[in-house]
Design an enzyme around this catalytic site. Structure first.
Site, PDB file in Angstrom:
ATOM      1  CE  LYS A  98      -5.816   4.851  -6.941  1.00 38.87           C
ATOM      2  NZ  LYS A  98      -6.016   6.245  -7.717  1.00 38.87           N
ATOM      3  CE1 TYR A 152      -8.257   8.667  -3.542  1.00 41.98           C
ATOM      4  CE2 TYR A 152      -9.674   6.682  -3.215  1.00 41.98           C
ATOM      5  CZ  TYR A 152      -8.415   7.295  -3.655  1.00 41.98           C
ATOM      6  OH  TYR A 152      -7.392   6.538  -4.128  1.00 41.98           O
ATOM      7  CG  ASN A 185      -4.467   6.662 -10.735  1.00 40.80           C
ATOM      8  OD1 ASN A 185      -5.022   5.977 -10.110  1.00 40.80           O
ATOM      9  ND2 ASN A 185      -4.215   8.029 -10.559  1.00 40.80           N
ATOM     10  CG  HIS A 206      -3.588   6.578  -2.850  1.00 38.32           C
ATOM     11  ND1 HIS A 206      -4.117   8.016  -3.303  1.00 38.32           N
ATOM     12  CD2 HIS A 206      -3.299   6.694  -1.650  1.00 38.32           C
ATOM     13  CE1 HIS A 206      -4.050   8.628  -2.132  1.00 38.32           C
ATOM     14  NE2 HIS A 206      -3.556   7.863  -1.080  1.00 38.32           N
ATOM     15  CD  GLU A 210      -3.996   8.932   2.356  1.00 42.76           C
ATOM     16  OE1 GLU A 210      -2.851   8.238   1.852  1.00 42.76           O
ATOM     17  OE2 GLU A 210      -4.402   9.836   1.941  1.00 42.76           O
TER      18      GLU A 210
HETATM   19  P1  CMP Z   1      -4.979   9.199  -6.213  1.00 45.68           P
HETATM   20  O1  CMP Z   1      -3.744   9.541  -6.095  1.00 45.68           O
HETATM   21  O2  CMP Z   1      -5.867   8.032  -5.636  1.00 45.68           O
HETATM   22  O3  CMP Z   1      -6.030  10.515  -5.644  1.00 45.68           O
HETATM   23  C1  CMP Z   1      -7.303  10.921  -5.994  1.00 45.68           C
HETATM   24  C2  CMP Z   1      -7.691  10.113  -7.247  1.00 45.68           C
HETATM   25  O4  CMP Z   1      -8.804  10.715  -7.846  1.00 45.68           O
HETATM   26  C3  CMP Z   1      -6.440   9.984  -8.386  1.00 45.68           C
HETATM   27  O5  CMP Z   1      -5.490   9.255  -7.776  1.00 45.68           O
HETATM   28  C4  CMP Z   1      -7.252   9.605  -9.412  1.00 45.68           C
HETATM   29  O6  CMP Z   1      -7.402   8.115  -9.545  1.00 45.68           O
HETATM   30  C5  CMP Z   1      -8.527  10.155  -9.353  1.00 45.68           C
HETATM   31  N1  CMP Z   1      -8.557  11.256 -10.148  1.00 45.68           N
HETATM   32  C6  CMP Z   1      -7.971  12.473 -10.153  1.00 45.68           C
HETATM   33  N2  CMP Z   1      -8.303  13.310 -11.326  1.00 45.68           N
HETATM   34  C7  CMP Z   1      -9.175  12.433 -11.802  1.00 45.68           C
HETATM   35  C8  CMP Z   1     -10.043  12.964 -13.095  1.00 45.68           C
HETATM   36  N3  CMP Z   1     -10.130  14.117 -13.582  1.00 45.68           N
HETATM   37  N4  CMP Z   1     -11.086  12.032 -13.447  1.00 45.68           N
HETATM   38  C9  CMP Z   1     -11.067  10.657 -12.858  1.00 45.68           C
HETATM   39  N5  CMP Z   1     -10.308  10.445 -11.845  1.00 45.68           N
HETATM   40  C10 CMP Z   1      -9.464  11.232 -11.103  1.00 45.68           C
END
Ligand code: CMP
Length: 131
Positions: free
Chosen positions: A3, A43, A106, A109, A120
């Site tokens: 990311k 998403y 984070n 993914h 995906e």
């Molecule tokens: P990802 O695995 O990419 O799938 C969905 C994404 O939503 C997740 O990682 C996070 O980056 C994001 N996400 C999930 N929960 C939250 C949250 N409470 N606040 C902000 N981002 C979130």
């Protein structure tokens, strides 16, 4: 996907290295940037969540690396390698523990099922980009 925060922070090589070291074979890889339309589509399962707008904005804020990875038990093993969504809860030795900033930013993914991995993968790559 790696990311935008991971790339901004200079962790592209380190993360790809961890993925290869863990035994994943790279079948396809692309350095690119998602448009707003693409991020919304990728998403869309989260469209009703309160963080959807921020998620789309963040995922389009800079380049990403998309990849298709192959391994026995790939989905579960990759999720174990990346760690919990929130890096504060991620185990030692995971990618998110080492390189993620927060639950939103984070670093990586991973697909949550074989079915979604297929969807995906096709989202990012066409047939002649997969080896
Ligand atoms: P990802 O695995 O990419 O799938 C969905 C994404 O939503 C997740 O990682 C996070 O980056 C994001 N996400 C999930 N929960 C939250 C949250 N409470 N606040 C902000 N981002 C979130």
């Amino acid at each position: 996907m790696l990311k935008p925060d991971a790339l901004e922070n200079g962790y592209m090589g380190k993360i790809i290295d961890m993925i290869i070291e863990a035994g994943f074979e790279i079948k396809a890889m692309k350095y690119t940037r998602l448009s707003t339309e693409q991020a919304k589509k990728f998403y869309e399962v989260h469209a009703e969540r309160p963080f959807y707008g921020d998620l789309v904005e963040y995922m389009t804020s800079g380049p990403i690396v998309a990849a298709i990875l192959e391994k026995e038990n790939a989905v579960a093993d990759f999720r174990a390698l990346i760690g919990a969504t929130d890096p504060a809860e991620a185990a030692e030795g995971t990618i998110r523990k080492a390189y993620a900033e927060s639950k939103g930013r984070n670093a990586v993914h991973g697909s949550d099922s074989d079915e979604n991995a297929e969807i995906e993968g096709k989202f990012h790559f066409s047939g002649n980009e997969i080896y």
